[in-house]
Scaffold this motif. Structure first.
Motif, PDB file in Angstrom:
ATOM      1  N   GLN A  37     137.925 -18.588 -33.346  1.00 22.66           N
ATOM      2  CA  GLN A  37     136.563 -18.175 -32.993  1.00 22.66           C
ATOM      3  C   GLN A  37     136.453 -16.655 -32.963  1.00 22.66           C
ATOM      4  N   PHE A  38     137.486 -15.979 -32.494  1.00 23.58           N
ATOM      5  CA  PHE A  38     137.498 -14.526 -32.489  1.00 23.58           C
ATOM      6  C   PHE A  38     137.405 -14.002 -33.921  1.00 23.58           C
ATOM      7  N   ARG A  39     138.201 -14.583 -34.809  1.00 17.44           N
ATOM      8  CA  ARG A  39     138.179 -14.172 -36.216  1.00 17.44           C
ATOM      9  C   ARG A  39     136.778 -14.340 -36.800  1.00 17.44           C
ATOM     10  N   GLU A  40     136.156 -15.466 -36.541  1.00 16.41           N
ATOM     11  CA  GLU A  40     134.826 -15.723 -37.085  1.00 16.41           C
ATOM     12  C   GLU A  40     133.755 -14.839 -36.457  1.00 16.41           C
ATOM     13  N   ALA A  41     133.944 -14.470 -35.207  1.00 22.14           N
ATOM     14  CA  ALA A  41     132.961 -13.628 -34.521  1.00 22.14           C
ATOM     15  C   ALA A  41     133.097 -12.158 -34.893  1.00 22.14           C
ATOM     16  N   VAL A  42     134.314 -11.682 -35.089  1.00 20.99           N
ATOM     17  CA  VAL A  42     134.545 -10.253 -35.287  1.00 20.99           C
ATOM     18  C   VAL A  42     134.423  -9.826 -36.749  1.00 20.99           C
ATOM     19  N   LEU A  43     134.975 -10.596 -37.647  1.00 14.63           N
ATOM     20  CA  LEU A  43     135.008 -10.166 -39.042  1.00 14.63           C
ATOM     21  C   LEU A  43     133.639  -9.821 -39.626  1.00 14.63           C
ATOM     22  N   PRO A  44     132.589 -10.553 -39.324  1.00 13.10           N
ATOM     23  CA  PRO A  44     131.290 -10.188 -39.895  1.00 13.10           C
ATOM     24  C   PRO A  44     130.789  -8.807 -39.479  1.00 13.10           C
ATOM     25  N   HIS A  45     131.356  -8.250 -38.448  1.00  8.72           N
ATOM     26  CA  HIS A  45     130.911  -6.943 -37.960  1.00  8.72           C
ATOM     27  C   HIS A  45     131.716  -5.780 -38.535  1.00  8.72           C
ATOM     28  N   LEU A  46     132.713  -6.087 -39.358  1.00 12.48           N
ATOM     29  CA  LEU A  46     133.552  -5.033 -39.916  1.00 12.48           C
ATOM     30  C   LEU A  46     132.976  -4.531 -41.243  1.00 12.48           C
ATOM     31  N   PRO A  47     132.877  -3.225 -41.395  1.00 16.93           N
ATOM     32  CA  PRO A  47     132.528  -2.703 -42.710  1.00 16.93           C
ATOM     33  C   PRO A  47     133.710  -2.927 -43.667  1.00 16.93           C
ATOM     34  N   PRO A  48     133.464  -2.876 -44.985  1.00 19.10           N
ATOM     35  CA  PRO A  48     134.544  -3.152 -45.946  1.00 19.10           C
ATOM     36  C   PRO A  48     135.807  -2.319 -45.726  1.00 19.10           C
ATOM     37  N   SER A  49     135.672  -1.055 -45.405  1.00 18.80           N
ATOM     38  CA  SER A  49     136.877  -0.239 -45.207  1.00 18.80           C
ATOM     39  C   SER A  49     137.678  -0.712 -43.995  1.00 18.80           C
ATOM     40  N   ALA A  50     136.992  -1.103 -42.950  1.00 15.13           N
ATOM     41  CA  ALA A  50     137.684  -1.619 -41.764  1.00 15.13           C
ATOM     42  C   ALA A  50     138.314  -2.976 -42.066  1.00 15.13           C
ATOM     43  N   ALA A  51     137.649  -3.774 -42.881  1.00 16.41           N
ATOM     44  CA  ALA A  51     138.211  -5.075 -43.261  1.00 16.41           C
ATOM     45  C   ALA A  51     139.510  -4.879 -44.041  1.00 16.41           C
ATOM     46  N   MET A  52     139.534  -3.893 -44.934  1.00 13.56           N
ATOM     47  CA  MET A  52     140.760  -3.642 -45.701  1.00 13.56           C
ATOM     48  C   MET A  52     141.870  -3.112 -44.801  1.00 13.56           C
TER      49      MET A  52
END
Length: 102
Positions: A37-52
């Motif tokens: 649930q944390f993964r699903e809640a947090v990832l949408p809020h990351l910009p592409p550079s933060a995701a990488m």
């Protein structure tokens, strides 16, 4: 009568061991639900550079956990779950990097 008592003691020990294992599995399952649930809640809020950056850190952390994974290599369920969760998390991060939600 001693055999029945001995059998009862063995059965009680087995039941206690099963309860302990079920309790441990329940705790692990609860932690997995929270982490998913944390993964699903947090990832949408990351910009592409933060995701990488998160993906690189995740890959590094997986490498760090390989000695622990090796300890459980003889348990197919552990290996399967480890690989499945690693792949699911990796894919979720890559999806976010490719298609950020603004």
């Amino acid at each position: 009568m001693p055999k029945q008592t001995e059998f009862s003691d063995d059965l009680l020990e087995l039941k206690a061991a099963l309860r302990k294992n079920l309790d441990a599995m329940g705790a692990i399952a609860a932690r997995m639900v929270v982490l998913k649930q944390f993964r699903e809640a947090v990832l949408p809020h990351l910009p592409p550079s933060a995701a990488m950056a998160a993906l690189k850190a995740f890959e590094w952390s997986l490498e760090e956990s390989l000695p622990i994974a090796a300890d459980f290599a003889s348990l197919p369920a552990y290996s399967d779950a480890f690989l499945e969760e690693a792949a699911a998390t990796r894919m979720a991060i890559l999806r976010q990097q490719a298609h950020p939600k603004l």
